[in-house]
Enzyme design. Structure first.
Site, PDB file in Angstrom:
ATOM      1  N   LYS A   1     -39.513 -27.734 -85.024  1.00 45.59           N
ATOM      2  CA  LYS A   1     -40.016 -29.106 -85.197  1.00 45.59           C
ATOM      3  C   LYS A   1     -39.226 -30.081 -84.329  1.00 45.59           C
ATOM      4  CE  LYS A   1     -42.719 -27.072 -87.734  1.00 45.59           C
ATOM      5  NZ  LYS A   1     -42.319 -25.760 -87.332  1.00 45.59           N
TER       6      LYS A   1
ATOM      7  N   GLY B   1     -52.579 -16.664 -80.770  1.00 41.38           N
ATOM      8  CA  GLY B   1     -52.938 -18.088 -80.877  1.00 41.38           C
ATOM      9  C   GLY B   1     -52.995 -18.516 -82.325  1.00 41.38           C
TER      10      GLY B   1
ATOM     11  N   GLU C   1     -55.276 -14.622 -77.196  1.00 46.43           N
ATOM     12  CA  GLU C   1     -55.579 -14.461 -78.629  1.00 46.43           C
ATOM     13  C   GLU C   1     -56.606 -13.345 -78.818  1.00 46.43           C
ATOM     14  OE1 GLU C   1     -54.750 -15.518 -81.809  1.00 46.43           O
ATOM     15  OE2 GLU C   1     -56.419 -14.223 -82.364  1.00 46.43           O
TER      16      GLU C   1
ATOM     17  N   VAL D   1     -47.471 -12.695 -83.061  1.00 46.06           N
ATOM     18  CA  VAL D   1     -48.678 -12.085 -83.631  1.00 46.06           C
ATOM     19  C   VAL D   1     -48.552 -11.861 -85.137  1.00 46.06           C
ATOM     20  CG1 VAL D   1     -49.398 -10.984 -81.477  1.00 46.06           C
ATOM     21  CG2 VAL D   1     -47.846  -9.763 -83.006  1.00 46.06           C
TER      22      VAL D   1
ATOM     23  N   HIS E   1     -52.170 -50.440 -96.839  1.00 44.31           N
ATOM     24  CA  HIS E   1     -52.965 -50.666 -95.647  1.00 44.31           C
ATOM     25  C   HIS E   1     -52.077 -51.297 -94.580  1.00 44.31           C
ATOM     26  CE1 HIS E   1     -56.347 -51.745 -93.098  1.00 44.31           C
ATOM     27  NE2 HIS E   1     -55.831 -52.970 -93.015  1.00 44.31           N
TER      28      HIS E   1
HETATM   29  P1  NAD Z   1     -50.467 -15.913 -87.412  1.00 45.19           P
HETATM   30  O1  NAD Z   1     -51.006 -14.826 -88.266  1.00 45.19           O
HETATM   31  O2  NAD Z   1     -50.668 -17.316 -87.786  1.00 45.19           O
HETATM   32  O3  NAD Z   1     -51.050 -15.746 -85.941  1.00 45.19           O
HETATM   33  C1  NAD Z   1     -50.985 -14.549 -85.227  1.00 45.19           C
HETATM   34  C2  NAD Z   1     -52.137 -14.542 -84.227  1.00 45.19           C
HETATM   35  O4  NAD Z   1     -51.941 -13.446 -83.343  1.00 45.19           O
HETATM   36  C3  NAD Z   1     -53.491 -14.347 -84.896  1.00 45.19           C
HETATM   37  O5  NAD Z   1     -54.350 -15.378 -84.460  1.00 45.19           O
HETATM   38  C4  NAD Z   1     -53.932 -12.958 -84.408  1.00 45.19           C
HETATM   39  O6  NAD Z   1     -55.337 -12.881 -84.251  1.00 45.19           O
HETATM   40  C5  NAD Z   1     -53.207 -12.837 -83.086  1.00 45.19           C
HETATM   41  N1  NAD Z   1     -52.936 -11.466 -82.642  1.00 45.19           N
HETATM   42  C6  NAD Z   1     -52.564 -10.395 -83.393  1.00 45.19           C
HETATM   43  N2  NAD Z   1     -52.393  -9.308 -82.608  1.00 45.19           N
HETATM   44  C7  NAD Z   1     -52.656  -9.697 -81.333  1.00 45.19           C
HETATM   45  C8  NAD Z   1     -52.649  -9.027 -80.060  1.00 45.19           C
HETATM   46  N3  NAD Z   1     -52.314  -7.749 -79.953  1.00 45.19           N
HETATM   47  N4  NAD Z   1     -52.967  -9.733 -78.964  1.00 45.19           N
HETATM   48  C9  NAD Z   1     -53.314 -11.055 -79.063  1.00 45.19           C
HETATM   49  N5  NAD Z   1     -53.335 -11.733 -80.228  1.00 45.19           N
HETATM   50  C10 NAD Z   1     -53.005 -11.050 -81.348  1.00 45.19           C
HETATM   51  O7  NAD Z   1     -48.912 -15.535 -87.230  1.00 45.19           O
HETATM   52  P2  NAD Z   1     -47.712 -16.361 -86.621  1.00 45.19           P
HETATM   53  O8  NAD Z   1     -48.182 -17.525 -85.829  1.00 45.19           O
HETATM   54  O9  NAD Z   1     -46.821 -15.346 -85.965  1.00 45.19           O
HETATM   55  O10 NAD Z   1     -47.004 -16.892 -87.921  1.00 45.19           O
HETATM   56  C11 NAD Z   1     -46.456 -15.945 -88.868  1.00 45.19           C
HETATM   57  C12 NAD Z   1     -46.325 -16.528 -90.247  1.00 45.19           C
HETATM   58  O11 NAD Z   1     -45.416 -17.591 -90.236  1.00 45.19           O
HETATM   59  C13 NAD Z   1     -47.644 -17.032 -90.768  1.00 45.19           C
HETATM   60  O12 NAD Z   1     -48.077 -16.142 -91.760  1.00 45.19           O
HETATM   61  C14 NAD Z   1     -47.350 -18.359 -91.359  1.00 45.19           C
HETATM   62  O13 NAD Z   1     -47.529 -18.327 -92.757  1.00 45.19           O
HETATM   63  C15 NAD Z   1     -45.891 -18.619 -91.053  1.00 45.19           C
HETATM   64  N6  NAD Z   1     -45.750 -19.877 -90.301  1.00 45.19           N
HETATM   65  C16 NAD Z   1     -46.057 -21.037 -90.875  1.00 45.19           C
HETATM   66  C17 NAD Z   1     -45.935 -22.209 -90.158  1.00 45.19           C
HETATM   67  C18 NAD Z   1     -46.251 -23.512 -90.779  1.00 45.19           C
HETATM   68  O14 NAD Z   1     -46.550 -23.584 -91.951  1.00 45.19           O
HETATM   69  N7  NAD Z   1     -46.219 -24.561 -90.016  1.00 45.19           N
HETATM   70  C19 NAD Z   1     -45.547 -22.207 -88.851  1.00 45.19           C
HETATM   71  C20 NAD Z   1     -45.260 -21.019 -88.289  1.00 45.19           C
HETATM   72  C21 NAD Z   1     -45.388 -19.853 -89.020  1.00 45.19           C
END
Ligand code: NAD
Length: 460
Positions: A48, A179, A201, A266, A439
């Site tokens: 952040k 993504g 993605e 991922v 507001h």
């Molecule tokens: P995510 O599950 O949000 O996204 C992973 C993405 O990678 C998915 O869209 C998936 O389709 C894609 N993917 C998977 N395998 C792939 C491949 N071989 N090639 C290309 N794309 C592929 O996971 P993340 O972003 O790593 O986050 C992990 C966890 O961390 C999440 O479960 C989330 O709960 C937590 N997180 C939360 C926040 C928040 O609340 N702001 C921020 C970051 C992470």
């Protein structure tokens, strides 16, 4: 080598639990932290901080180009090493603060690598000794680790989000595999910092966990920022010479994307290996440790909280679970019955969801009313020159009980607590509409959406 029976042993880096227990006058507490105290809890903070710095740099650059407020900005330079040092100073301040709070609450900290010997005994290797710690209660909070891809193991230019956040130089070309939350939050930040970013993605669209209406403004922003997005594509490995990524997109021949760094984001998986968990032979739920509504595992007085116990893998869920376990251990009767745990994607624009989405409500057969209010009709959004996005409210059609809320737009992460409060308190649309908010603020959009749902929209 102490071998007394302490009230609680916390195997992890969730110091909040210990502070809560410490506040309850249990005589001796031990935290085993692999790294800094609070490292896990503060993992969200570095990203952040970087997102904020990237935004400031990008905004300054936009002023230079368009000067919409009449500001004249010249000679903007980014000293990335200083940006990183600033980000690190925040982490140091927070971890130092947490360590101080633990001390004040009478919590002992052992820094070392822990190994569970049985449900009441943990061996800890510290820098200079091996200690055996015995406890009546054991709290497992080891969190999660970035998921790896067999075709693209971490090492060299293939990095995780933790490493990306520790780079001393901006990569000129950054390819992001995944993504989802992490990939887009960091991909957008690095694009604003000046890196050339491409997101790969696997799904048909970015942020596939979120509904399309919420993610469309993010997709538009990616286009504005010239972030390349390749959907329906898989990373197949490094190119020969390791100077890029080989991808395969459905319907296209394999191709190479040049990259200086490749971020693999991922997903994350629970950290269940390497600390003797198997010795407890706990019941599991897939990859996660199975818990009941009190966060107790299948073994008496062995508790588990956070990412180790399943989705949603969010710090605020872990903290709430931890605080509850602390209270149970201290003798209170508690169960974890959160009605709504907010999700936030700190992209630009931000995306949030609290409680039921329309799809989830319909899937449960609920008769609902769904109303949106656009930021284009919100005065505060106009004064901030950022009117993209909307707020949506989901309520039961018959009695107007608020079931959920979603939003996309600048700064909407700050709207999560009002929505969570409304849902947790069992508010109906009339309560939300009848509450006087300040507001001009962006939060008025929630109020307006509630009025809209009642057929009495004020500004639309
Ligand atoms: P995510 O599950 O949000 O996204 C992973 C993405 O990678 C998915 O869209 C998936 O389709 C894609 N993917 C998977 N395998 C792939 C491949 N071989 N090639 C290309 N794309 C592929 O996971 P993340 O972003 O790593 O986050 C992990 C966890 O961390 C999440 O479960 C989330 O709960 C937590 N997180 C939360 C926040 C928040 O609340 N702001 C921020 C970051 C992470």
């Amino acid at each position: 080598m102490p071998d007394t029976l302490n009230p609680v042993e916390l195997l992890a880096q969730k110091p909040l639990v210990m502070r809560r227990i410490g506040n309850r006058d249990l005589d001796q507490i031990v935290v085993v932290a692999g790294d800094q105290v609070g490292f896990d809890h503060l993992r969200c903070i570095p990203s952040k901080a970087l997102i904020h710095a990237a935004d400031a740099f990008h905004t300054a650059n936009c002023q230079r180009e368009a000067a919409p407020f009449g500001l004249s900005v010249k000679g903007i330079e980014l000293d990335f090493a200083r940006t990183v040092a600033w980000k690190d100073s925040i982490v140091t301040r927070l971890t130092g603060g947490v360590a101080g709070l633990l001390k004040k609450s009478g919590v002992s900290i052992i820094s070392g690598t822990a190994e569970i010997l049985d449900g009441k005994t943990v061996k800890v290797e510290t820098a200079d000794t091996t200690e055996r710690v015995r406890a009546r209660h054991l709290v497992l909070a080891t969190g999660s680790l970035p998921q790896t891809l067999p075709t693209l193991p971490f090492g060299g230019n293939v990095i995780s989000s933790t490493e990306l956040l520790s780079l001393r130089e901006r990569p000129r070309r950054l390819v992001v595999v995944g993504g989802g939350y992490i990939g887009l939050e960091l991909g957008i930040a690095f694009a604003k910092l000046g890196s050339e970013v491409t997101v790969v993605e696997a799904d048909e669209r970015i942020l596939p966990r979120w509904d399309a209406a919420l993610t469309r403004p993010v997709a538009r922003r990616l286009e504005d920022l010239k972030v390349g997005v390749i959907t329906a594509a898989y990373a197949r490995g490094l190119t020969r010479g390791e100077e890029g990524l080989l991808i395969e997109q459905r319907g296209h021949p394999p191709r190479e994307i040049p990259a200086d760094k490749i971020l693999v984001a991922v997903g994350r998986e629970p950290c269940t290996k390497g600390f003797g968990l198997e010795r407890l032979d706990l019941a599991m739920e897939g990859k996660f440790v199975k818990i009941d509504r009190r966060c107790e595992t299948s073994m008496l007085n062995v508790w588990a909280i956070g990412d180790l116990t399943g989705e949603p893998m969010l710090a605020h869920r872990a903290m709430a679970q931890g605080a509850m376990v602390a209270e149970i251990v201290a003798g209170q009767r508690r169960v974890f019955d959160a009605v709504a745990i907010p999700s936030v994607c700190f992209t630009d624009p931000e995306v949030i969801s609290v409680g039921y989405t329309p799809e989830q409500a319909k899937a449960e057969g609920l008769d609902i009313t769904v109303t949106t209010f656009p930021f284009a009709a919100n005065g505060r959004a106009l004064t901030q020159m950022n009117e993209e996005g909307f707020v949506r409210i989901v309520a039961r059609a018959d009695d107007h009980l608020v079931l959920g809320g979603q939003a996309v737009g600048a700064g909407v992460s700050e709207l999560t607590s009002s929505l969570a409060l409304a849902i947790e308190m069992g508010a109906v649309l009339e309560d939300v509409a009848g509450t006087i908010g300040a507001h001009p603020t962006r939060s008025e959009a929630i109020h307006e959406a509630a009025f809209g749902a009642l057929g009495r929209g004020l500004h639309i």
